[in-house]
Design a protein around this motif. Structure first.
Motif, short mmCIF file in Angstrom:
data_model
loop_
_atom_site.label_atom_id
_atom_site.label_comp_id
_atom_site.label_asym_id
_atom_site.label_seq_id
_atom_site.Cartn_x
_atom_site.Cartn_y
_atom_site.Cartn_z
N SER A 150 1.81 -0.80 -2.49
CA SER A 150 3.00 -1.38 -3.10
C SER A 150 3.10 -1.01 -4.57
N ALA B 285 0.47 5.41 0.37
CA ALA B 285 1.28 4.58 -0.52
C ALA B 285 1.05 3.09 -0.31
N ALA C 79 8.52 7.59 4.01
CA ALA C 79 7.08 7.56 4.30
C ALA C 79 6.86 7.37 5.80
N ALA D 279 2.57 5.46 4.66
CA ALA D 279 2.47 4.03 4.33
C ALA D 279 1.79 3.33 5.50
N CYS E 141 4.06 11.63 2.64
CA CYS E 141 3.89 10.23 2.24
C CYS E 141 3.54 9.38 3.44
N VAL F 259 4.96 5.69 8.61
CA VAL F 259 4.19 4.44 8.66
C VAL F 259 3.13 4.49 9.75
N HIS G 61 5.98 -1.01 0.74
CA HIS G 61 6.00 0.23 -0.03
C HIS G 61 7.43 0.55 -0.43
#
Lengths: 267, 267
Positions: free
Chosen positions: B11, B9, B40, B29, B27, B42, B35
């Protein structure tokens, strides 16, 4: 056969430059179109028959259209017989672009027996010959950017778009559209610096392929230089012998002073 | 073979839209990239090895890169062995454009055994199908303008420029360059009215020919609509199935409310 030259003067500095270099030429201006040519005979578009008569009476065989002629308001009540006969074709052409209208004007003068020349034919020194005209030599990166801009203009030629393009570090920052060079360069000046990849970039100006140079010859002048400098570009590349350098001395001085270069290339 | 889907992901609204439609997806990020995807995981770009390990541990076989990833500052001191091995290729690609870098990222994920999908493959409904999506039917003049804009984009395809162009009354008012759609439409909005010949004009958005849609898929959204309306254009024409309609409902509502049209055509 050739006969005397007449300069049909629109606005801008070019008509006066030609007049200064061709002191024998007859200068004609038109009511409603600003001009800077001292001693020009002012005619009315509505009485084009009188223009033709006057040119013939003065021994004119060749004409050059120079400068910009915004479309003045025409008063049909004042049309002379020649204009009345031409009106249907003029009205049709006015639905098209400026090029269409100017091409018709050229055709009309040719039908009347005049040779229509381009400004560059009357004043060959108005364009730049191949080579570096002024400034420091472009870098290899500048030349690559110029090549890429020329490729972009070539690609656009079949669709009749683009007398100019800006490329920096291989990225296209702008393509000239109907708004003209100044608008393009203003747009380029606002490019976020990160998109330029540290490259300065080059403005390339060329004639559209197949463009009738008697109609709409690409030109640069001191204003162009100021805008190229404001956009922080490295220099200007023009198509050799196809781009007018208006107010030559001021333009070349401005290029040098701004630390830019002017290169002419066969494109 | 296919395995679970992971959304990488960036932005913007797109990653969250995909996440909502694909609730089973993992997900991911990245630290330093904003994001909008709730939940998500990270990761850090510097530890790409950990990303691959985590994806495999979660049964991921397919990934989709969605949203915009501006280049975050990388700290080489934190590079894991996988990143150290990739560093020479990454550094070389970072000299190129964003497309070059993203193409390399795709190659790297493929080398690691993942299938890389485009957002349009994960959410086919994200693009518009051929036909009028919303608004009043375009006029014959609008369709002519759309044809001309498509011709201009076609002409530019070999030089890898142009996802968008604006044409009004047959005149080209702007061609999208590296500054993107918003800058193009802002430029068009400033066109002197006389140059538009009374025509409103059309914005055409398409993928560059040969463009890898997994890398940089053209998109329109509510902002695009606002800018098209501000430029007083008649409508938007997108290449069918090649242009994302972001925030679909808001975008279509905005088009209708602004009195514009959205037409999808095979270009």
């Amino acid at each position: 056969m050739a006969g005397r030259l007449a300069i049909l003067a629109g606005s801008g500095a070019l008509p006066a430059e030609i007049a200064a270099a061709q002191p024998e030429a007859l200068c004609v201006a038109f009511d409603g179109v600003a001009h800077q040519v001292p001693g020009a005979v002012v005619h009315q578009f509505e009485a084009l028959g009188a223009v033709f008569d006057d040119l013939r009476a003065q021994g004119v065989g060749q004409v050059v259209l120079a400068g910009s002629m915004a479309r003045p308001p025409l008063d049909p009540a004042k049309f002379d017989p020649v204009m009345l006969a031409l009106a249907p074709r003029l009205l049709a052409a006015m639905q098209g672009g400026d090029d269409t209208l100017l091409r018709l004007v050229i055709t009309i003068f040719e039908e009347q027996g005049f040779d229509v020349l381009g400004a560059h034919e009357v004043l060959p020194g108005l364009t730049a010959e191949e080579g570096l005209s002024v400034g420091a030599a472009p870098t290899a990166g500048d030349l690559d950017d110029a090549d890429r801009a020329a490729d972009i203009l070539d690609a656009l030629a079949p669709v009749d778009v683009g007398q100019g393009a800006v490329v920096a570090g291989g990225l296209c920052l702008g393509i000239e559209t109907i708004q003209g060079t100044d608008a393009l360069l203003e747009f380029v000046a606002k490019t976020p610096p990160a998109l330029r990849r540290g490259a300065r970039g080059v403005f390339v100006k060329a004639a559209k392929r197949g463009q009738d140079l008697r109609v709409d010859m690409p030109a640069i002048g001191p204003d162009t230089v100021a805008r190229v400098a404001a956009a922080d570009l490295a220099g200007i590349v023009v198509q050799a012998e196809h781009v007018l350098i208006l107010e030559r001395k001021s333009t070349l001085d401005a290029i040098e002073k701004a630390g830019l270069f002017l290169l002419s290339r066969v494109l």
